[in-house]
Design a protein around this motif. Sequence first.
Motif, PDB file in Angstrom:
ATOM      1  N   ASP A  39      -8.164 -15.306  56.917  1.00 45.18           N
ATOM      2  CA  ASP A  39      -7.516 -14.645  55.875  1.00 45.18           C
ATOM      3  C   ASP A  39      -7.205 -13.235  57.167  1.00 45.18           C
ATOM      4  O   ASP A  39      -5.681 -12.312  56.304  1.00 45.18           O
ATOM      5  CB  ASP A  39      -8.543 -14.417  55.404  1.00 45.18           C
ATOM      6  N   THR A  40      -7.802 -12.629  58.140  1.00 39.95           N
ATOM      7  CA  THR A  40      -7.192 -11.352  58.880  1.00 39.95           C
ATOM      8  C   THR A  40      -5.798 -12.198  59.750  1.00 39.95           C
ATOM      9  O   THR A  40      -4.304 -11.210  59.911  1.00 39.95           O
ATOM     10  CB  THR A  40      -8.346 -11.068  59.527  1.00 39.95           C
ATOM     11  N   CYS A  41      -5.907 -13.503  60.322  1.00 41.39           N
ATOM     12  CA  CYS A  41      -5.308 -13.870  60.931  1.00 41.39           C
ATOM     13  C   CYS A  41      -4.493 -13.824  60.473  1.00 41.39           C
ATOM     14  O   CYS A  41      -2.714 -13.728  60.845  1.00 41.39           O
ATOM     15  CB  CYS A  41      -5.413 -14.922  61.794  1.00 41.39           C
ATOM     16  N   GLU A  42      -4.050 -14.237  59.146  1.00 43.02           N
ATOM     17  CA  GLU A  42      -2.727 -14.798  58.345  1.00 43.02           C
ATOM     18  C   GLU A  42      -2.161 -13.784  57.852  1.00 43.02           C
ATOM     19  O   GLU A  42      -0.653 -12.806  58.463  1.00 43.02           O
ATOM     20  CB  GLU A  42      -3.060 -15.382  57.562  1.00 43.02           C
ATOM     21  N   LEU A  43      -2.990 -11.794  57.635  1.00 38.56           N
ATOM     22  CA  LEU A  43      -2.528 -10.914  57.428  1.00 38.56           C
ATOM     23  C   LEU A  43      -2.079 -10.220  58.652  1.00 38.56           C
ATOM     24  O   LEU A  43      -0.727  -9.419  58.596  1.00 38.56           O
ATOM     25  CB  LEU A  43      -3.306  -9.997  57.583  1.00 38.56           C
ATOM     26  N   LEU A  44      -2.224 -10.332  59.768  1.00 39.71           N
ATOM     27  CA  LEU A  44      -1.567  -9.995  60.623  1.00 39.71           C
ATOM     28  C   LEU A  44       0.017 -10.595  61.277  1.00 39.71           C
ATOM     29  O   LEU A  44       0.621  -9.670  61.741  1.00 39.71           O
ATOM     30  CB  LEU A  44      -2.673  -9.939  61.903  1.00 39.71           C
ATOM     31  N   HIS A  45      -0.158 -12.095  60.911  1.00 40.74           N
ATOM     32  CA  HIS A  45       1.158 -12.372  61.070  1.00 40.74           C
ATOM     33  C   HIS A  45       1.882 -12.514  60.459  1.00 40.74           C
ATOM     34  O   HIS A  45       3.446 -11.985  60.493  1.00 40.74           O
ATOM     35  CB  HIS A  45       0.656 -14.597  60.907  1.00 40.74           C
ATOM     36  N   GLU A  46       2.120 -11.789  58.949  1.00 39.63           N
ATOM     37  CA  GLU A  46       2.636 -11.525  58.023  1.00 39.63           C
ATOM     38  C   GLU A  46       3.472  -9.380  58.136  1.00 39.63           C
ATOM     39  O   GLU A  46       4.224  -9.335  58.345  1.00 39.63           O
ATOM     40  CB  GLU A  46       2.277 -11.074  56.931  1.00 39.63           C
ATOM     41  N   ALA A  47       1.985  -9.337  59.148  1.00 35.22           N
ATOM     42  CA  ALA A  47       2.878  -7.613  59.635  1.00 35.22           C
ATOM     43  C   ALA A  47       3.653  -8.100  60.833  1.00 35.22           C
ATOM     44  O   ALA A  47       4.696  -7.024  60.746  1.00 35.22           O
ATOM     45  CB  ALA A  47       1.063  -6.927  60.106  1.00 35.22           C
ATOM     46  N   ILE A  48       3.214  -8.540  62.009  1.00 33.17           N
ATOM     47  CA  ILE A  48       3.994  -8.902  63.018  1.00 33.17           C
ATOM     48  C   ILE A  48       5.571  -9.194  62.994  1.00 33.17           C
ATOM     49  O   ILE A  48       6.337  -8.289  63.805  1.00 33.17           O
ATOM     50  CB  ILE A  48       3.222  -9.589  64.240  1.00 33.17           C
ATOM     51  N   THR A  49       6.026 -10.365  61.812  1.00 31.74           N
ATOM     52  CA  THR A  49       6.856 -10.457  61.598  1.00 31.74           C
ATOM     53  C   THR A  49       7.932  -9.462  61.039  1.00 31.74           C
ATOM     54  O   THR A  49       9.293  -9.619  60.520  1.00 31.74           O
ATOM     55  CB  THR A  49       6.939 -11.987  60.424  1.00 31.74           C
ATOM     56  N   ARG A  50       6.720  -8.420  60.216  1.00 32.34           N
ATOM     57  CA  ARG A  50       7.600  -7.533  59.285  1.00 32.34           C
ATOM     58  C   ARG A  50       7.578  -5.940  59.719  1.00 32.34           C
ATOM     59  O   ARG A  50       8.852  -5.073  59.230  1.00 32.34           O
ATOM     60  CB  ARG A  50       6.833  -7.115  57.889  1.00 32.34           C
TER      61      ARG A  50
END
Length: 240
Positions: free
Chosen positions: A132-143
């Motif tokens: 869950d955390t890693c998916e949120l990190l991925h979303e944040a990094i791309t945006r």
Amino acid sequence: MSIEEGEHAKKAAIETVTAAIGAGAGLTMGGPIGGMAGAVITPGLTRAATALFEQIQIRRHQRTIDTIAAVARSLNVEESELVPLLTSDERVLELTSRIVRSAQDISSYAKRRALSLALAMAASDPAPATLDTCELLHEAITRIDAPHIRFMHSIQDAEPLPDPGDPAPDEHWYGMSLEQVFQRDEGLREGGHAILQRLLSLGLVESCARGIGGMADRNKPYALSPLGQNLLQLLREDAV
């Protein structure tokens, strides 16, 4: 994708790039006549588009290799050992696909490295909470982009609110106001409010206003959230 399909996709991409370059040339000439003249596809324009497309593909391919190699280095495993780690769990495999695609289009080395570290985190501990955390990190990094990262660096030592169970003295001030951030980095002033809204929407920054209503955003104190602190750590030059 078959070889024939791949060649068709490449041809379509080159034609798209050529048309875009042609339209751009037309705009520089001005008016309807310039637009029509610029849209004419010449042999030289086709060669330029082909060379551009090939360079884009080379860089995307290299970024894929670099991302996977960085994950292996982070986990201290050989590349051959990495495949089972990234394919044994369906969510990890899906995250791998998304991160690789994202990394291909990101020019920032720090952001690509952060993506690699997030994927390594997921591969080493595929528990639901970690994923869950890693998916949120991925979303944040791309945006986020350079201004958002600068903002996060400027506010990194702002004291966050304590946990709900911990005492919080009424006279103690938590967080940092936008004006305090701007005093540290004047270049953030013009777009500061928009930057803040993006960071808030991604959960990277949180308000420390302690429930006080009627306060304008520019006057509220803010601090990095736990997710924001996690991401900033991944973005550091010495991140491993």
